[in-house]
Write an enzyme that holds these catalytic residues in place. Structure first.
Site, mmCIF file in Angstrom:
data_model
loop_
_atom_site.group_PDB
_atom_site.id
_atom_site.type_symbol
_atom_site.label_atom_id
_atom_site.label_comp_id
_atom_site.label_asym_id
_atom_site.label_seq_id
_atom_site.Cartn_x
_atom_site.Cartn_y
_atom_site.Cartn_z
ATOM 1 N N GLU A 64 -25.518 -17.978 -15.945
ATOM 2 C CA GLU A 64 -24.825 -16.989 -15.121
ATOM 3 C C GLU A 64 -25.590 -16.743 -13.829
ATOM 4 O O GLU A 64 -26.714 -17.207 -13.666
ATOM 5 C CB GLU A 64 -24.771 -15.630 -15.849
ATOM 6 N N CYS A 104 -63.282 -4.201 20.174
ATOM 7 C CA CYS A 104 -64.566 -3.723 20.700
ATOM 8 C C CYS A 104 -65.242 -4.715 21.638
ATOM 9 O O CYS A 104 -66.272 -4.410 22.231
ATOM 10 C CB CYS A 104 -65.507 -3.372 19.551
ATOM 11 N N LYS A 132 -28.922 -17.806 -20.920
ATOM 12 C CA LYS A 132 -28.931 -17.171 -22.237
ATOM 13 C C LYS A 132 -28.544 -18.198 -23.291
ATOM 14 O O LYS A 132 -27.629 -18.996 -23.056
ATOM 15 C CB LYS A 132 -27.918 -16.025 -22.273
ATOM 16 N N ASP A 164 -27.914 -9.075 -7.827
ATOM 17 C CA ASP A 164 -28.970 -8.228 -7.291
ATOM 18 C C ASP A 164 -28.377 -6.848 -7.004
ATOM 19 O O ASP A 164 -28.063 -6.503 -5.878
ATOM 20 C CB ASP A 164 -29.523 -8.859 -6.010
ATOM 21 N N LYS A 183 -27.711 -14.200 -11.405
ATOM 22 C CA LYS A 183 -28.510 -12.985 -11.528
ATOM 23 C C LYS A 183 -28.124 -12.079 -10.362
ATOM 24 O O LYS A 183 -28.553 -12.285 -9.229
ATOM 25 C CB LYS A 183 -30.005 -13.296 -11.508
ATOM 26 N N CYS A 195 -64.895 -9.660 13.090
ATOM 27 C CA CYS A 195 -65.688 -9.003 14.104
ATOM 28 C C CYS A 195 -66.923 -8.502 13.357
ATOM 29 O O CYS A 195 -66.807 -7.824 12.343
ATOM 30 C CB CYS A 195 -64.905 -7.830 14.686
ATOM 31 N N CYS A 199 -63.770 -9.752 19.841
ATOM 32 C CA CYS A 199 -62.936 -8.821 19.087
ATOM 33 C C CYS A 199 -61.997 -8.074 20.047
ATOM 34 O O CYS A 199 -62.463 -7.490 21.028
ATOM 35 C CB CYS A 199 -63.811 -7.832 18.333
ATOM 36 N N ARG A 227 -29.625 2.300 -16.225
ATOM 37 C CA ARG A 227 -30.592 1.708 -17.137
ATOM 38 C C ARG A 227 -31.734 2.686 -17.441
ATOM 39 O O ARG A 227 -32.219 2.754 -18.554
ATOM 40 C CB ARG A 227 -31.155 0.438 -16.502
ATOM 41 N N TYR A 235 -21.839 -8.461 -17.992
ATOM 42 C CA TYR A 235 -22.493 -9.668 -18.495
ATOM 43 C C TYR A 235 -23.152 -9.539 -19.864
ATOM 44 O O TYR A 235 -23.707 -10.497 -20.373
ATOM 45 C CB TYR A 235 -23.502 -10.203 -17.492
ATOM 46 N N LYS A 242 -35.522 -17.435 -10.797
ATOM 47 C CA LYS A 242 -35.231 -16.821 -9.499
ATOM 48 C C LYS A 242 -35.243 -17.859 -8.385
ATOM 49 O O LYS A 242 -35.848 -18.917 -8.509
ATOM 50 C CB LYS A 242 -36.269 -15.743 -9.213
ATOM 51 N N LEU A 297 -35.582 -9.041 -18.337
ATOM 52 C CA LEU A 297 -35.688 -10.485 -18.526
ATOM 53 C C LEU A 297 -37.022 -11.012 -18.037
ATOM 54 O O LEU A 297 -37.507 -10.584 -16.998
ATOM 55 C CB LEU A 297 -34.596 -11.186 -17.711
ATOM 56 N N GLU A 310 -23.569 -5.134 -13.809
ATOM 57 C CA GLU A 310 -24.251 -4.768 -12.581
ATOM 58 C C GLU A 310 -23.277 -4.143 -11.584
ATOM 59 O O GLU A 310 -22.195 -4.679 -11.363
ATOM 60 C CB GLU A 310 -24.833 -6.057 -11.978
ATOM 61 N N CYS A 366 -67.590 -1.408 15.400
ATOM 62 C CA CYS A 366 -66.327 -1.724 16.080
ATOM 63 C C CYS A 366 -65.332 -0.599 15.842
ATOM 64 O O CYS A 366 -65.109 -0.169 14.710
ATOM 65 C CB CYS A 366 -65.767 -3.032 15.534
ATOM 66 N N ASP A 408 0.837 -1.199 0.000
ATOM 67 C CA ASP A 408 0.000 0.000 0.000
ATOM 68 C C ASP A 408 0.874 1.252 0.000
ATOM 69 O O ASP A 408 0.557 2.252 -0.637
ATOM 70 C CB ASP A 408 -0.892 0.029 1.246
HETATM 71 S S1 IVH Z 1 -28.641 -9.847 -19.074
HETATM 72 C C1 IVH Z 1 -31.157 -9.034 -22.353
HETATM 73 N N1 IVH Z 1 -27.384 -11.003 -17.125
HETATM 74 O O1 IVH Z 1 -31.527 -8.431 -14.461
HETATM 75 C C2 IVH Z 1 -31.048 -9.129 -20.915
HETATM 76 N N2 IVH Z 1 -29.009 -9.351 -16.588
HETATM 77 O O2 IVH Z 1 -34.454 -8.206 -15.779
HETATM 78 C C3 IVH Z 1 -30.101 -8.151 -20.388
HETATM 79 N N3 IVH Z 1 -29.225 -8.898 -14.189
HETATM 80 O O3 IVH Z 1 -31.860 -5.188 -15.600
HETATM 81 C C4 IVH Z 1 -29.674 -8.450 -19.060
HETATM 82 N N4 IVH Z 1 -27.689 -10.317 -13.525
HETATM 83 O O4 IVH Z 1 -29.977 -5.621 -14.011
HETATM 84 C C5 IVH Z 1 -28.317 -10.096 -17.458
HETATM 85 N N5 IVH Z 1 -26.157 -12.079 -15.490
HETATM 86 C C6 IVH Z 1 -27.075 -11.176 -15.823
HETATM 87 C C7 IVH Z 1 -27.759 -10.402 -14.870
HETATM 88 C C8 IVH Z 1 -28.730 -9.502 -15.296
HETATM 89 C C9 IVH Z 1 -28.562 -9.414 -13.143
HETATM 90 C C10 IVH Z 1 -30.298 -7.891 -14.081
HETATM 91 C C11 IVH Z 1 -30.108 -6.680 -14.918
HETATM 92 C C12 IVH Z 1 -31.371 -6.474 -15.707
HETATM 93 C C13 IVH Z 1 -32.311 -7.437 -15.055
HETATM 94 C C14 IVH Z 1 -33.152 -8.067 -16.136
#
Ligand code: IVH
Length: 668
Positions: free
Chosen positions: A115, A416, A295, A119, A117, A431, A413, A138, A226, A319, A84, A174, A436, A34
């Site tokens: 992949e 009342c 995908k 958050d 998803k 009730c 209840c 977005r 992604y 999900k 999606l 993301e 009431c 560092d």
């Molecule tokens: S692809 C054509 N890949 O999910 C689809 N999206 O509802 C373009 N997200 O707004 C998105 N992980 O914020 C893709 N591995 C991933 C993702 C991802 C999270 C989110 C993204 C998007 C939402 C789609």
């Protein structure tokens, strides 16, 4: 230092520091200490402070945070950012695969790139000739906000791509915050008396939407790429190839930093296996994910498959079930709702679920309590699905205290003291006393709500106080209240009393639809209110309607009709309406447009639109369109926003036209 060599040294320092940033923030393998890093950085800053004509756009000094902005400017995406389609059930992956094969008219096994998803917050990074020139949120998918200054503070994102970078490369991914960083940030925020965040996603979003990039710079944000936006001077063959190339350019990807967390799968079974594998490791991941994304790997096939509304046909999200936690039920309270329904609520030792502290969970009704056998003192597993009220999933019986007793909703209840009843075939205990106090309070709260009479200066607290002071027991009492009445309450000043009275006065010309909704008749929501107002036109006609007449109204079935008749045959309630009219309430019925460009067409909305749901409905109705409550063959258009639900599938199977918000705009 001579001009030339200062410039050279500056370029050199920029690239050395970029290399160390990558080693530290992306590869997790720092090369220097560092102290050595700080020395390089200090040299860079000194040079920039003393020399002129240096190129600062890709300088790591930008990562510290430039000057605050007044507002974010809006910039259109060259290629829209789609959303999606998703489902919570891994079995749907087979259907997804079927649909794809059917569309492509093939029996061959499809290869999928699987992949995580993430958050977090989706983002587009625009690289031109290798330089990071822009970063956009977005937004509504078409137009995003320019957060370039903020994105530059994320150290794992390269400001410059290596040699051979194409003319244009738009990288989508993301922005997120790791769980550990989130916890530390919240601790710090709390200590400093600043706002804490509910979960890592909110913290990431809140950090990105700072006008002052120095704040963003102080937040520990990460980025994973992604997907692609617009490109020039480069082509890709597969989804996997996209991530590989990103990684070669030093852009963070899951493929590079956690190759186990992506997979090329052959056919749907391998995808389902991936789903289950990821579901198992999910709690151990350093960041939040809410599912997996699947995908079609081949970009040629992606192209053939195209879009449905605003989602690609070639991708879907599976999900995970909501996150769970364990805690203790300290007590069970029974709340009385507007229609007298008694709802048992578990009061629990505060616990974090998915980053949010939870203390209450609904137990729904007696049947649910019996089914799960939840008792006071029990250790329970609770879960939170998205932002909805937490629920008790199950009881940990091994931890049940001795002498615990099953819980039964009281036969009187709690508000009342009247008898309660549970009708045959119904799960809800009610009730039955229409006077009431709890029911009265809840009905009055509903009456003043924004989408009802919209008496905005009268809140829940004031209603409780007014009822307790016996100044308010029924709807018409609102229109009898005087300024003196308000002033007689504790802590009410002259100005606020005036505001309250004037806000009540303003509510005196409600449209019929809202007035009917405000009455709080069981099963009559906002939408039904509109249908009834359209059909009966005046309040008198509505109050006189017979059950047969009610059944003529579109979408009104026997259950709703019966409930309306029960209400309109109650003399006390009908008298209330007449009292309000006498007191100056003038119910209007702006004849709703049947002329507009959407005249004669019916609509239903699913998913998140770029505008508020209620506003979208208003727009449709103002243009002569009708809003229906569910997907049926009578529906003309399903308007689909982000993260649409199962309505899309149903609409598809019924041949209902699916359109995006943009397409709807075009119809107007
Ligand atoms: S692809 C054509 N890949 O999910 C689809 N999206 O509802 C373009 N997200 O707004 C998105 N992980 O914020 C893709 N591995 C991933 C993702 C991802 C999270 C989110 C993204 C998007 C939402 C789609």
């Amino acid at each position: 230092m001579a001009q030339k060599s200062a410039k050279n040294r500056h370029e050199e320092l920029k690239s050395i520091i970029a290399k160390h940033d990558h080693a530290y923030h992306v590869l997790d393998k720092p090369i220097i200490s560092d102290f050595e890093y700080d020395q390089l950085f200090t040299e860079l800053l000194k040079l920039e402070a003393t020399e002129e004509g240096l190129d600062l756009t890709d300088s790591p000094s930008q990562r510290v945070g430039a000057k605050p902005l007044e507002v974010f400017s809006k910039v259109a995406h060259r290629v829209p950012m789609l959303s999606l389609a998703n489902s919570y059930s891994p079995e749907d992956i087979f259907d997804f695969d079927e649909r794809i094969k059917k569309f492509l008219k093939t029996d061959k096994e499809i290869e999928y790139f699987c992949e995580l998803k993430f958050d977090g917050l989706s983002m587009e990074l625009v690289y031109e000739n290798g330089n990071l020139v822009r970063a956009l949120t977005r937004g509504d998918g078409t137009v995003g906000e320019d957060v370039t200054q903020n994105i530059k503070t994320i150290k794992s994102i390269p400001l410059k791509l290596g040699k051979g970078a194409p003319e244009v490369l738009e990288v989508r991914g993301e922005v997120l915050m790791f769980k550990e960083d989130f916890a530390r940030l919240n601790e710090n925020q709390q200590e400093n008396g600043q706002q804490t965040f509910a979960n890592p996603r909110n913290a990431a979003a809140g950090s990105m939407r700072q006008l002052d990039p120095r704040i963003t710079a102080s937040r520990p944000l990460k980025f994973f790429a992604y997907a692609l936006g617009h490109t020039e001077g480069i082509t890709f063959k597969t989804q996997e190839n996209i991530q590989e190339t990103f990684a070669e350019y030093g852009i963070p990807t899951a493929l590079k930093s956690a190759p186990d967390l992506v997979q090329v799968a052959k056919g749907p079974q391998e995808v389902v296996d991936f789903y289950h594998r990821i579901e198992k490791v999910r709690p151990k991941l350093p960041f939040d994910i809410d599912g997996v994304v699947i995908k079609v790997n081949s970009l040629r096939l992606q192209d053939d498959l195209g879009l449905v509304a605003r989602s690609p046909r070639w991708a879907t999200a599976a999900k995970f079930k909501p996150e769970q936690a364990t805690t203790v039920v300290e007590d069970i309270n029974v709340q009385v709702g507007r229609t007298g329904a008694l709802t048992p609520v578990a009061i629990m030792t505060p616990v974090k679920v998915g980053g949010v502290t939870v203390t209450n969970a609904t137990l729904h009704n007696q049947d649910e309590i019996d089914r799960k056998d939840v008792r006071i003192g029990d250790t329970v597993v609770i879960q939170r699905a998205g932002d909805v009220i937490p629920e008790v999933v199950s009881v940990v019986l091994e931890k049940r205290p001795k002498n615990s007793k099953p819980f039964t909703i009281p036969s009187k209840c709690p508000a009342c003291g009247s008898e309660v009843e549970k009708l045959e075939g119904e799960v809800v205990t009610r009730c039955v006393n229409p006077l009431c106090i709890a029911q009265v309070k809840e009905s009055l709260k509903h009456f003043v709500a924004r989408r009802a009479m919209n008496i905005d200066k009268v809140g829940d607290r004031l209603i409780e106080t007014l009822v307790d002071a016996q100044l308010l027991t029924k709807f018409s009492d609102f229109y009898r209240l005087t300024k003196e009445d308000i002033l007689s309450l504790d802590r009410q000043g002259d100005k606020s009393a005036e505001n309250i009275i004037s806000s009540i006065d303003k509510s005196k010309t409600p449209p019929l639809a809202r007035f009917i909704f405000a009455l709080g008749i069981r099963f009559v929501g906002e939408q039904t209110g509109k249908l009834l107002a359209d059909h009966f036109v005046t309040i008198e006609k509505f109050l006189e309607a017979s059950e047969e007449e009610l059944l003529q109204v579109p979408e009104i079935g026997p259950k709703v009709a019966k409930s309306i008749i029960e209400w309109t045959s109650n003399k006390r309630l009908v008298k209330e309406v007449h009292e309000m009219i006498k007191l100056g309430v003038n119910i209007t019925n702006p004849v709703r447009s049947t002329e507009g460009s959407l005249s004669g067409m019916s609509f239903l909305i699913t998913g998140t639109l770029p505008v508020k749901r209620d506003d979208a409905k208003d727009i449709i109705e103002k243009n002569g369109g009708k809003i229906l409550g569910s997907v049926s063959s009578k529906l003309n258009f399903l308007v689909v926003g982000d993260d649409p639900g199962s309505k899309v599938d149903k609409a598809q199977s019924l041949g209902v036209k699916i359109i995006s918000w943009d397409e709807l705009q075009k119809m107007l």
